[in-house]
Scaffold this active site. Sequence first.
Site, mmCIF file in Angstrom:
data_model
loop_
_atom_site.group_PDB
_atom_site.id
_atom_site.type_symbol
_atom_site.label_atom_id
_atom_site.label_comp_id
_atom_site.label_asym_id
_atom_site.label_seq_id
_atom_site.Cartn_x
_atom_site.Cartn_y
_atom_site.Cartn_z
ATOM 1 N N CYS A 152 51.010 28.948 43.502
ATOM 2 C CA CYS A 152 50.250 30.149 43.525
ATOM 3 C C CYS A 152 50.763 31.324 42.390
ATOM 4 O O CYS A 152 49.906 31.875 41.725
ATOM 5 C CB CYS A 152 50.455 30.832 44.651
ATOM 6 S SG CYS A 152 51.795 30.802 45.709
ATOM 7 N N VAL A 156 48.095 32.883 39.825
ATOM 8 C CA VAL A 156 47.969 34.343 39.843
ATOM 9 C C VAL A 156 48.053 34.964 38.438
ATOM 10 O O VAL A 156 47.424 35.795 38.003
ATOM 11 C CB VAL A 156 49.096 34.987 40.736
ATOM 12 C CG1 VAL A 156 49.121 36.720 40.384
ATOM 13 C CG2 VAL A 156 48.624 34.812 42.375
#
Lengths: 519, 454
Positions: A152, A156
């Site tokens: 992640c 991001v």
Amino acid sequence: MSRDELNIKDNTSLFKEERYVQQRENKKQFEAPCSEKETAEALAYSKSAEYMEKNFSRQNVVINPHKACQPLGSVMAALGFEKTLPFVHGSQGCNAYFRSHLSRHFKEPTPSVSTSMTEDAAVFGGMNNLIDGLENSVALYKPEMVAICTTCMAEVIGDDLNSFIGNARIKGVISEEYPVAYCNTPSFVGSHITGYDAMIKGILSYLYTRSGIESKPGSGAESGEKLNVMLGFEPYTGNFAELRKILGAFDTKYTLLGDHSGNYDSPATGEYEYYYGGTKLADVPQAANALATLSLQKYTLKKTQEYISGTWNQQLAALSTPLGIKGTDTLLATISELTGLPIPAVLTEERGRVVDALMDSHPYLHGKRVALVGDPDLLIGLIGFCLETGMEPVHIICSNGDVDFNEVKFKDEAEALLAASPYGTEATVHVGKDLWHMRSLLLNDKVDLAIGSSHLKFAAKDAEVPLVRVGFPIFDRHHMHRYPIIGYQGTLNLLSLIVNTILQQLDDHNSGFNFELVR
Amino acid sequence: MDPLRQDEFDSQACGSMAPKAKPCPRPKPGEAAGGCSFDGAQITLLPIMDAAHLVHGPIACAGNSWESRGALSSGPSLSQYGFATDLTDSDIIFGGEKKLKDSIDYIAGRFAPPAIFVYSTCVTALIGEDMDAVCKEAADRIGIPVIPVNSPGFVGSKNLGNRLAGDALLQYVIGTGEPEPETDLGVNLIGEYNIAGEMWDIEKLMNSAGIAVTSRITGDARYKEITWAHRARVNMVVCSRALLGLAKEMESRYGIPYFEGSFYGAKETTYSLRQMAYLMNDREMERRVDRLTEREEARLSQELRPYRKLLRGKRAVLYTGGVKSWSVISALKELGVQVVGVGTNKSTEDDVRRIADRVGDDTEYIPEGGASRIIKTVRERKADIMIAGGRNMYVAMKEQIPFIDINQERHKAYAGYEGLLRLAKELTYSLANPIWKLAASPAPWDKEAPPYDR
């Protein structure tokens, strides 16, 4: 040295000794906790229907999740290919979790590396980490291919893997030809099965595109290649062996696309290598010429299936995990249909033997109420198996269900399957729920048996329901994954697991009139 | 708490000495490094058993880690629950603060914990969630402490995470409560996590010498007892250099003297108990400790005799974190086991100096990971056994090397005198198992024919 002297007490027995019991009692006095009555009341409330209602209206917190994240699936997928190093682009802890998680399930090492991104990478992007990481890992682990997935964090900040890998080539840390497949697997989307799918599709499309081959479905038949088979996110190495046995009996040529059974069931030879088995990289572009592809986890392999039928223009058959007699029948019928080969007599005979076994045990299974937890394809298989043995699925929880699949959703399929049987009338299918929901279900609407991963053991113990461990992860039992649960042989294994758990339960809880010798 | 200056940050990060190089070695890209700061912070605080631990982030961090620690509890089990906000893509775009707030409310309402620890993750740190504000607002509203733990994975290693967890305790917990007036004040154990119940062995020993444990930071701890940790008379940093900063800060804030010690090995155990009594400045207690340690050492020495005979001259490769890199060496030496290779991957220069004090010149230092590197040392140094953590265990099995798990998944308690005895038994057990002989001999039909006698 005698065995008595070697009597080592582990913490299960040691801390039952008087002095430790006393110590804990003292501590309790010191803590001055709520009275036993209050504790009992609170516990009772947590088991009540009123609480269950509140529990099910819970929106924003997950309690005891039954899914892992995308890159965990990607690591498993990468290990399905010959000498391929899984490479996780993100901060280092994720990779440590994947290695622990997979190793605790398979009891085998998991070679996988990380780009170990830190704060500076968070600000400036992880390109340098990726380039340095590629250089280091290729030197250290000598893979023939690197398979990168993101976490992640990388997603991001918007790291662009394609250009980073390109820059690594320009910088000369890897050659122009060196294969590096990749996929994007943010953990805030999907689950481990989505990540598995993304990496399989990533590897297949990468190796196919760079080979320059144009797919001619069926042309592989000349070289004997007829069938591609994919098992999906497969926690059972035994299932690979069972599938090989079945395909061998058909005498068909085949390619397993993504075969991590070598890595997760290698012999102890006294010399550890990083890589064992796996689909040969050269076989992947050739797989585009196969007659057809058989997918054994249709919900898991959604994108890969789309890719194969779309780009390779291949005939595609997608099933859920083939459990039970009917599940295996469908598997064999499908193989026969795709290859044009008759169903081998040896398998028909095996079928008969397993049906016989099911008949032997049916009195103990009939009407047993069961709770099920798992991934979508496994659950479809388990529901089918339960229904054909007269067991009644009651509570079904799928934390990562309902990814769209040609507009057929897991929940719809599961409910249709249940509705078609008199034994499925009591079942409720919950998607996106967790194991704390399951606890409420188990406590409020009793079942005889729970089937699911090790994580279910806490809820099962609270509800005093025996647990049959099936699925992923299984951390607290050894070697379960070595025994197949698919095919007729797998059906027999599953049957004996379940029926013997029930029989053990009978013995454990009956000391008097029905503590019988013969069951 | 005032924010730490950078130089303080460096010096507290993993050692008392101002390090020459960067304090915690940065993980190297392209290797299989250990856990991240989130992991480190979580393992430091999870043994506070009655608190709720909520992970604010996508499913990854909680989904892959809940209930997989071997820190035992003597009572409450709330800490074993996997609480997560399970952020999805829309939360990443629109923010997850509402979800966090609702999660805190739900946990407070349904589980009534004495406190809730909320952990940031890479994602929530990157998207700029104001976790501190949400926690503060929630704490004011619901009336229980809600403690933000700002240790996202990407800030660095597990050690740094331990330290950041220590910071959270300093900032939000320690000093917020007071013990009952009649409480016998004594020692805080910092960096002891009750893996496999080791805390209980230690506590028993301390109690026998009349030394009270004031706060366990954090093995088998209750939230309440940590709030009054500032009333302890002595801090012992149990082998976890990452929490040294906590002890130092407590010394400067509350005047509590601290020392670093270990419970691995009889000598270290004796030293630690003596040091406690000495710092308590209590002659009577010192005498009691002397009597106890003498008695225990004598008894242990008797009981160890048969094992020492079997273990003498055995060679081991030790691959573990900074926590045990040097202290376990002492324990092994007492058993007559020679450490011929030792991992220094997660060790500071201070650690390495301590290792050097304890091993001979021919011991190989293994500076970086990779299973093959460890195995190479085992082979080259003709080691009999490998002592490491779970992620390396299965590699050892592949190589048919006897193995003992020393890290957080272990199921045996090795601390204190009884722990040393258990370690001796476990080593003997592992070395003596018939499976090694079986594994080392090829299948009968693969055996080479005996050389032809000419």
